[in-house]
Structure formats: C-alpha cells, structure tokens
Design a protein around this motif. Structure first.
Motif, PDB file in Angstrom:
ATOM      1  N   SER A  12      65.620  21.488  50.384  1.00 47.34           N
ATOM      2  CA  SER A  12      65.645  20.033  50.551  1.00 47.34           C
ATOM      3  C   SER A  12      64.302  19.403  50.203  1.00 47.34           C
ATOM      4  O   SER A  12      64.231  18.221  49.873  1.00 47.34           O
ATOM      5  CB  SER A  12      66.044  19.664  51.980  1.00 47.34           C
ATOM      6  N   ASP A  17      69.252  15.697  49.598  1.00 49.03           N
ATOM      7  CA  ASP A  17      70.699  15.894  49.571  1.00 49.03           C
ATOM      8  C   ASP A  17      71.386  15.343  48.331  1.00 49.03           C
ATOM      9  O   ASP A  17      72.118  16.053  47.645  1.00 49.03           O
ATOM     10  CB  ASP A  17      71.324  15.279  50.830  1.00 49.03           C
ATOM     11  N   LEU A  20      70.427  17.063  44.990  1.00 46.90           N
ATOM     12  CA  LEU A  20      71.006  18.385  44.775  1.00 46.90           C
ATOM     13  C   LEU A  20      72.334  18.269  44.035  1.00 46.90           C
ATOM     14  O   LEU A  20      72.601  19.020  43.091  1.00 46.90           O
ATOM     15  CB  LEU A  20      71.211  19.109  46.107  1.00 46.90           C
ATOM     16  N   SER A  21      73.166  17.324  44.439  1.00 52.26           N
ATOM     17  CA  SER A  21      74.454  17.137  43.782  1.00 52.26           C
ATOM     18  C   SER A  21      74.276  16.750  42.319  1.00 52.26           C
ATOM     19  O   SER A  21      75.003  17.233  41.439  1.00 52.26           O
ATOM     20  CB  SER A  21      75.266  16.063  44.516  1.00 52.26           C
ATOM     21  N   ASN A  51      80.856  21.425  44.976  1.00 52.51           N
ATOM     22  CA  ASN A  51      80.006  20.245  44.842  1.00 52.51           C
ATOM     23  C   ASN A  51      80.786  18.964  45.148  1.00 52.51           C
ATOM     24  O   ASN A  51      80.237  18.018  45.728  1.00 52.51           O
ATOM     25  CB  ASN A  51      79.417  20.169  43.429  1.00 52.51           C
ATOM     26  N   TYR A  54      80.917  18.763  48.827  1.00 53.89           N
ATOM     27  CA  TYR A  54      79.585  18.414  49.338  1.00 53.89           C
ATOM     28  C   TYR A  54      79.305  16.927  49.140  1.00 53.89           C
ATOM     29  O   TYR A  54      78.791  16.255  50.045  1.00 53.89           O
ATOM     30  CB  TYR A  54      78.543  19.263  48.616  1.00 53.89           C
ATOM     31  N   LYS A  72      78.101  18.834  56.524  1.00 56.79           N
ATOM     32  CA  LYS A  72      77.309  18.629  55.305  1.00 56.79           C
ATOM     33  C   LYS A  72      76.247  19.712  55.150  1.00 56.79           C
ATOM     34  O   LYS A  72      76.058  20.273  54.066  1.00 56.79           O
ATOM     35  CB  LYS A  72      76.669  17.238  55.343  1.00 56.79           C
ATOM     36  N   ASN A  73      75.541  20.014  56.243  1.00 55.82           N
ATOM     37  CA  ASN A  73      74.479  21.030  56.184  1.00 55.82           C
ATOM     38  C   ASN A  73      75.040  22.401  55.832  1.00 55.82           C
ATOM     39  O   ASN A  73      74.425  23.158  55.059  1.00 55.82           O
ATOM     40  CB  ASN A  73      73.746  21.097  57.521  1.00 55.82           C
ATOM     41  N   ARG A  76      75.881  22.507  52.182  1.00 57.77           N
ATOM     42  CA  ARG A  76      74.659  22.613  51.381  1.00 57.77           C
ATOM     43  C   ARG A  76      74.159  24.064  51.355  1.00 57.77           C
ATOM     44  O   ARG A  76      73.783  24.579  50.300  1.00 57.77           O
ATOM     45  CB  ARG A  76      73.577  21.686  51.927  1.00 57.77           C
ATOM     46  N   LYS A  77      74.141  24.703  52.509  1.00 57.04           N
ATOM     47  CA  LYS A  77      73.682  26.104  52.565  1.00 57.04           C
ATOM     48  C   LYS A  77      74.537  26.991  51.682  1.00 57.04           C
ATOM     49  O   LYS A  77      74.028  27.880  50.979  1.00 57.04           O
ATOM     50  CB  LYS A  77      73.729  26.599  54.015  1.00 57.04           C
ATOM     51  N   GLU A  80      73.631  26.306  48.045  1.00 60.26           N
ATOM     52  CA  GLU A  80      72.341  26.909  47.695  1.00 60.26           C
ATOM     53  C   GLU A  80      72.507  28.403  47.440  1.00 60.26           C
ATOM     54  O   GLU A  80      71.912  28.960  46.511  1.00 60.26           O
ATOM     55  CB  GLU A  80      71.320  26.664  48.800  1.00 60.26           C
TER      56      GLU A  80
END
Length: 208
Positions: A12, A17, A20-21, A51, A54, A72-73, A76-77, A80
C-alpha cells in the motif's frame, strides 16, 4: 548483459488501494496477447475477475461498515499474492531482459543506489480516528523512503524537542492514547539510510 529483476512490491505504500487496481489493469492489458508470456500463472482471467471484485469492494468501503473494510483488505492481500506469483512467471519467461519485463506491464526492480537526504514529506493529513483520543495521519509517498517517522506533541509546549515519535513502513498511522480536548502539533518525515530528517510542515489539530 545485466539481468534485471521484476518488481513485485505491491504494498500500500507504493500502490494505494485505487492505484493498485489501475496497475493491475495495465498489466492485464500488456500481457493479453503478449507472445513472450503465453501461459500466465495465475491466468489473466483469474486476476481480472479478482480485480473486479476488489474494485467493487473499494466502492463498498466508501460508506460501508467495518466488515466491508475487512473484505476489501482480504481481497487486496489475495491479489498481492497472485501478483507475486505472476511476477515470478514473468521473471522466468523474460530471462531477466528489461525490455521484455516492461512489455508485461510489470516494473523493473531499481538497482541499489546510494541515496542522500530524502525529499520533504508533503500533504500531511490529520483527521480524527475512529476511537476517542485517536488521530489518523497520512502523507504522500516520499521517494526512496523505507519507513516513515511520525511525531507529535501537546500544545502549548515549552520544550521544542519534546516530540513523541512513532515509526511505520507505511505512509499512514493511527495514533492512540491522546488527550481529548487538547491541541497537538503533528509532523512526518520519510526515512532511509541517511539519518537526516526533512520534516513536513507542522499541522496543529485538536483531539476529539
């Protein structure tokens, strides 16, 4: 020829956030139909679907609950982790060729260079945290910073050096245990191998 290395830093601190998308979409666009990478692992379809989920989760968080944030978190993990795996695939198939790596949409890991004093931290934002006596601080990314130093002290203060310090690898922090109704001064600096600190402009704010 010097072998280049794929950057798989999607933290991050480098990609907030929404960024990243956007980066994922760039990778998907560049890898779709790219003959150097015929059989991506994970598949592009799998990453594209993740994606989309996300991106929807990011929208849900705007006016959502704590549960929406957790979802959401977690997404994201997972993304990643997928990008790390895909980056390993790009590394193998490119043979470390910088041009081929860049053609995938991935970045090339920067070669280590000696870095002196870092730039001044900018856009320090200070706002009340979710709990009484807490404040949430954030700032823009400082190039080459490996961690961030946030400092604060209660106002008025007769001791100009009486700053309380907290460090984090991220460019945001939640400060707890402050005194409600008191005014504090806040500042931040990016930090690395150089011991000097180029502090942001100070912001004074009352704690709720």
């Amino acid at each position: 020829m010097t072998m280049s290395k794929v950057s798989i830093d999607f933290s991050s601190g480098k990609f907030p956030d929404a960024d990243l998308s956007v980066k994922i979409n760039q990778i998907l666009d560049k890898m779709t139909g790219n003959l150097t990478f015929p059989d991506p692992v994970p598949t592009l379809d799998a990453i594209r679907a993740a994606n989309v989920s996300y991106y929807q989760a990011l929208d849900n968080v705007k006016d959502g609950s704590r549960e929406d944030t957790v979802i959401k978190n977690n997404l994201r993990k997972s993304l990643e982790a997928d990008l790390h795996q895909l980056g390993d695939y790009v590394q193998r198939m490119s043979g470390g060729d910088e041009a081929l790596i860049l053609s995938s949409g991935f970045d090339v890991h920067k070669k280590h260079e000696a870095v002196g004093p870092l730039s001044k931290a900018t856009n320090l934002v200070v706002k009340p945290g979710s709990n009484k006596g807490s404040m949430e601080l954030s700032c823009n990314v400082v190039d080459h910073a490996t961690f961030y130093v946030f400092e604060y002290h209660e106002l008025p203060s007769e001791n100009a050096n009486g700053w309380v310090q907290t460090t984090t690898t991220k460019r945001k922090v939640l400060l707890d245990g402050l005194t409600s109704g008191k005014q504090y001064a806040f500042r931040v600096a990016g930090a690395g191998s150089d011991p000097s600190r180029n502090w942001s402009d100070e912001i004074n704010s009352y704690v709720l």
